[in-house]
Every structure is written in structure tokens, then in C-alpha cells.
Design an enzyme around this catalytic site. Structure first.
Site, short mmCIF file in Angstrom:
data_model
loop_
_atom_site.label_atom_id
_atom_site.label_comp_id
_atom_site.label_asym_id
_atom_site.label_seq_id
_atom_site.Cartn_x
_atom_site.Cartn_y
_atom_site.Cartn_z
CB SER A 69 -0.95 -0.11 1.32
OG SER A 69 -2.11 1.17 1.29
CG ASP A 70 3.14 4.83 -1.67
OD1 ASP A 70 3.96 4.48 -0.87
OD2 ASP A 70 2.87 5.85 -2.43
#
Length: 194
Positions: A69-70
């Protein structure tokens, strides 16, 4: 059943994934987070989520599902990162005051054996109150949100900064869109409610 891996050392993302009551491990991702020339915020977070997930695969023979995730925050059309300092946090919140701020979160689920990667993009809008300088300074000094994109923690006193939140999943604002992740896991045969 594959081993579930969270490609993050973020305590916030770990706490979010704990909500699903599934066993998982965490690993430190390794990737260059520098935006590419002309890369949009949306493309950046999806690319980095995928790279983070893939960087944590141990081997193609291991049966692992790796979550990457970013997230980025956009203020006035510009990507805003973590402030790291009091002065920068005050500056970011001053910019956000009275505006609608957009958070883009890229989510990737990488299967190490098949080398297939499912990616999704979550968009979340935060409607900020018009804040005074003293309110901003009080908030920054109280919560010290120096490692949070946008300079606030919505799960804490940061909620007082907002007029309204607009999006599919409030967990996305903290960095891991669980509603979307549950759908992705179910496509891989992992039932959260089973």
C-alpha cells in the site's frame, strides 16, 4: 492457505490489518519511492504499492499473498508528503485550511507463486474547516503528526480539523483500504467472515 504478508512496517497499517483477525507477518519493503517524470499521483501510488508488495516476496515457490500500500495527499494539485518537522506540519495544515484535500491510496495484492498482482486505487476527500493559526499550532503541538502525509491523524484529534469526510472507506485515510482489501482477499479464496 497462503501466508499473508503486509509489506509495511507502519504501525498504523498493522493496526488496520489486525481488524480483520487474520494471521499475517510484516516485512520491510524495498523500493525507490521517487516519482517518475510526469507521473500522476494516482499512477505513483499504484506503482509503489505494487513494487512494495513484490519486493517482499521471498521466492516464487513460497505460497504468499503480499499486501502493498502507498498513499499521497494532494493539496492544490501538488503531492504533499510527510512533514517530518513542526514548521512543515504547520505549513501543510495552513495550506489545507478551508479546502478539500484528496488522498490517493494504491493497494496491491501480489501472489508469489502465480506472480499475479491485483492493484486498486482508492480516492478519499477530506473537507477541512477554516482553521486559525493558533488552532493549527495547538493541534501540531498536541499530536505531533510529523510522520503522517498531510500532517494529521484522523484516528485521533485530527478529526477536529474536518468539516466532512467523503469516500468509500475511512480506513483508506489511515493508509489501508480494508473494504477493497477484503474483496481482493476473497478473490484469492480467503474469507474474512468464515
Amino acid at each position: 492457505m497462503p501466508t499473508l504478508i503486509l509489506a509495511s512496517t507502519s504501525t498504523y497499517r498493522k493496526q488496520l490489518l489486525d481488524k480483520l483477525a487474520l494471521p499475517f507477518e510484516t516485512r520491510q519493503p524495498h523500493c525507490d519511492e521517487t516519482p517518475m517524470e510526469g507521473e500522476s499521483a494516482e499512477a505513483l501510488v499504484v506503482r509503489l504499492a505494487q513494487q512494495k508488495a513484490q519486493s517482499c516476496a521471498t521466492s516464487s515457490t513460497a505460497n504468499e499473498l503480499i499486501i502493498g500500500s502507498d498513499q499521497v495527499c494532494m493539496i492544490d494539485g501538488h503531492i504533499v508528503g510527510k512533514p517530518h518537522t513542526r514548521e512543515k506540519a504547520i505549513q501543510q495544515l495552513s495550506q489545507a485550511s478551508g479546502k478539500i484535500i484528496t488522498f490517493y491510496t494504491g493497494l496491491a495484492l501480489y501472489h508469489s507463486q502465480t506472480q499475479q498482482c491485483d492493484t486498486q486505487l482508492d480516492c478519499f476527500n477530506v473537507h477541512f474547516r477554516a482553521l486559525t493559526q493558533s488552532q493549527i499550532e495547538y493541534y501540531v503541538d498536541t499530536e505531533q503528526p510529523f510522520n503522517c502525509a498531510g500532517s494529521f491523524k484522523s484516528e485521533g484529534l485530527g478529526i477536529a480539523l474536518f468539516e466532512r469526510l467523503e469516500g468509500k472507506d475511512p480506513n483508506a485515510l489511515i493508509g489501508l483500504p480494508l473494504i477493497t482489501l477484503i474483496d481482493m482477499l476473497e478473490q484469492q479464496g480467503i474469507q474474512v467472515l468464515a
